[in-house]
Design a protein around this motif. Structure first.
Motif, mmCIF file in Angstrom:
data_model
loop_
_atom_site.group_PDB
_atom_site.id
_atom_site.type_symbol
_atom_site.label_atom_id
_atom_site.label_comp_id
_atom_site.label_asym_id
_atom_site.label_seq_id
_atom_site.Cartn_x
_atom_site.Cartn_y
_atom_site.Cartn_z
ATOM 1 N N SER A 6 0.831 -1.199 0.000
ATOM 2 C CA SER A 6 0.000 0.000 0.000
ATOM 3 C C SER A 6 0.867 1.252 0.000
ATOM 4 O O SER A 6 2.021 1.245 0.457
ATOM 5 C CB SER A 6 -0.902 0.013 1.237
ATOM 6 O OG SER A 6 -0.122 0.184 2.407
ATOM 7 N N GLN A 7 0.306 2.323 -0.526
ATOM 8 C CA GLN A 7 1.034 3.597 -0.539
ATOM 9 C C GLN A 7 1.368 4.041 0.881
ATOM 10 O O GLN A 7 2.430 4.615 1.137
ATOM 11 C CB GLN A 7 0.198 4.674 -1.240
ATOM 12 C CG GLN A 7 0.936 5.996 -1.421
ATOM 13 C CD GLN A 7 0.135 6.987 -2.240
ATOM 14 O OE1 GLN A 7 -0.971 6.691 -2.691
ATOM 15 N NE2 GLN A 7 0.680 8.177 -2.442
ATOM 16 N N ARG A 8 0.474 3.740 1.830
ATOM 17 C CA ARG A 8 0.718 4.094 3.225
ATOM 18 C C ARG A 8 1.985 3.408 3.742
ATOM 19 O O ARG A 8 2.830 4.026 4.377
ATOM 20 C CB ARG A 8 -0.480 3.692 4.086
ATOM 21 C CG ARG A 8 -0.315 4.035 5.563
ATOM 22 C CD ARG A 8 -1.514 3.594 6.396
ATOM 23 N NE ARG A 8 -1.612 2.149 6.492
ATOM 24 C CZ ARG A 8 -2.535 1.414 5.874
ATOM 25 N NH1 ARG A 8 -3.425 1.982 5.101
ATOM 26 N NH2 ARG A 8 -2.569 0.105 6.029
ATOM 27 N N MET A 9 2.145 2.115 3.436
ATOM 28 C CA MET A 9 3.304 1.387 3.924
ATOM 29 C C MET A 9 4.590 1.792 3.208
ATOM 30 O O MET A 9 5.684 1.725 3.770
ATOM 31 C CB MET A 9 3.081 -0.121 3.780
ATOM 32 C CG MET A 9 2.036 -0.680 4.728
ATOM 33 S SD MET A 9 2.314 -0.215 6.459
ATOM 34 C CE MET A 9 3.935 -0.907 6.756
ATOM 35 N N GLN A 10 4.484 2.217 1.968
ATOM 36 C CA GLN A 10 5.657 2.690 1.256
ATOM 37 C C GLN A 10 6.207 3.970 1.879
ATOM 38 O O GLN A 10 7.386 4.292 1.705
ATOM 39 C CB GLN A 10 5.324 2.914 -0.219
ATOM 40 C CG GLN A 10 5.056 1.612 -0.979
ATOM 41 C CD GLN A 10 4.708 1.845 -2.435
ATOM 42 O OE1 GLN A 10 5.199 2.782 -3.053
ATOM 43 N NE2 GLN A 10 3.860 0.984 -2.988
ATOM 44 N N GLY A 11 5.365 4.674 2.616
ATOM 45 C CA GLY A 11 5.808 5.898 3.282
ATOM 46 C C GLY A 11 6.408 5.663 4.655
ATOM 47 O O GLY A 11 6.819 6.616 5.319
ATOM 48 N N VAL A 12 6.458 4.398 5.095
ATOM 49 C CA VAL A 12 7.014 4.062 6.410
ATOM 50 C C VAL A 12 8.498 3.733 6.239
ATOM 51 O O VAL A 12 8.885 3.001 5.326
ATOM 52 C CB VAL A 12 6.280 2.856 7.025
ATOM 53 C CG1 VAL A 12 6.891 2.470 8.368
ATOM 54 C CG2 VAL A 12 4.798 3.181 7.186
#
Length: 393
Positions: A6-12
């Motif tokens: 997910s895009q959210r996890m790519q930002g972690v």
């Protein structure tokens, strides 16, 4: 079909311990000053407590999500005696480590887009948990000694802010926040309708007369103060994964939903073991802390000559970390990799703690070492820093 995370996890951010761990595997013999661990294991009382687990015919079934009654009673007694928490209108919840407790809290109090204030340098897993939940970590600068600045926190508050996070004794700096400072932050949260999340994982590791303070003990703060605790450090319990938190009653139902979804209940055998650990009490930690204090002095003495050349060491009076500010424009991640590959000593780069753009910082952990390892590790670090940073400065 979409196959990427997910895009959210790519930002972690990446899990730095895995990155450093891979470098260490490629350089056998590396001495780790990276992960925050105590050098010792659990007290003997754990063995007795585990016998009680195996004698319990229901021990292999699900147990209450909050924690088994005997452990909750032991925790409440500990909180009253050591932290001066009254617990009259609060809920105690046992979790699989205090990282899980923090994550539960963030999911319970935020919606996507909400903001949570964290202090720089921050504990990386806190920043990661906030991002994973879809909330926004708002990073606020501390002073030159890494003490919170109330005006900076106040200036960062917006209509989307839900909480302010503090850690004392601090990871990664080792700073022990003054009681007056924590009281001011707690009062600000009261006035602005925010939660004050306070992490006390290193509560038993203080030096040179420093004293810890639990904001949860402040009178009439129970409706907005959240306190996080861990057995991992104090009781040599890292692998057992037991932590706990004290939350306002208004959050109980939300946290119960999260706990039931994520965990159902903490591992029952580990909860029995935790009862034994708490029976050993803080005197167990005090007896073990002497070696860690010795390690701290070894590192400070060994690195002292570099201070005259521009190295800045945090005035660490707690936890088991030193936070180093290096007079170089080299990326800390690059220095960390070279320290492992050439000098066989591992530390953690400042980028992980949110201070990569301000300069070059390293976190040094000394809690897991014997005295001999502390001497060797500090010498390897000294040689590496002299060659990589100070020979060129």
């Amino acid at each position: 079909m979409k196959k990427n995370p997910s895009q959210r996890m790519q930002g972690v951010q990446d899990a730095i311990m895995n990155v450093v761990g891979d470098w260490m595997k490629a350089s056998p013999g590396t001495l780790s000053l990276g992960q925050g661990l105590a050098y010792y294991g659990p007290p003997q009382e754990v063995e007795v407590a585990l016998k009680a687990f195996f004698q319990d015919s229901t021990g292999h079934t699900y147990k209450p999500g909050h924690g088994i009654p005997d452990l909750l009673a032991a925790i409440r007694q500990k909180l009253a005696l050591e932290n001066r928490l009254s617990l009259q209108e609060q809920t105690v919840v046992v979790t699989a480590g205090s990282n899980m407790a923090f994550s539960h809290v963030i999911f319970a109090i935020t919606d996507p887009g909400d903001e949570v204030i964290i202090l720089k340098p921050y504990y990386f897993n806190h920043e990661m948990a906030i991002t994973i939940a879809g909330a926004k970590p708002v990073c606020v600068d501390t002073d030159a000694h890494y003490v919170p600045i109330l005006s900076n926190i106040e200036a960062a508050i917006t209509p989307q802010t839900r909480a302010v996070v503090t850690i004392s004794p601090n990871n990664p700096t080792g700073m022990v926040y003054p009681e007056a400072c924590l009281r001011e932050i707690n009062q600000l949260c009261r006035e602005r309708g925010l939660y004050h999340i306070h992490d006390e994982a290193y509560e038993h590791f203080v030096y040179e007369g420093a004293r810890v303070f639990s904001p949860g003990s402040i009178q009439d703060s129970q409706d907005y103060t959240i306190s996080l605790y861990s057995l991992s450090k104090s009781y040599g319990f890292a692998g057992w994964r037991i932590g706990y938190m004290v939350i306002p009653q208004a959050l109980t139902v939300a946290v119960e939903k999260i706990q039931d979804t994520q965990l159902i209940c903490p591992t029952v055998a580990a909860q029995y073991a935790a009862i034994g650990a708490l029976k050993a009490g803080p005197q167990f930690v005090c007896a073990k802390r002497e070696q860690i204090e010795t390690n701290r002095k070894i590192f400070l003495k060994t690195l002292n000559p570099l201070e005259e050349k521009g190295l800045r060491i945090s005035p660490s009076q707690g936890a088991f970390y030193l936070f180093l500010a290096l007079p170089t424009h080299l990326p800390a991640l690059q220095i960390c990799e070279e320290l492992i590959r050439t000098y066989q000593v591992a530390v953690i780069p400042g980028e992980t703690f949110g201070v990569g753009e301000e300069g070059c910082y390293l976190r040094v952990a000394y809690g897991a070492l014997s005295e001999e390892q502390a001497i060797e590790g500090s010498q390897r670090l000294l040689r590496g820093l002299e060659a990589l940073v100070f020979s060129a400065s």
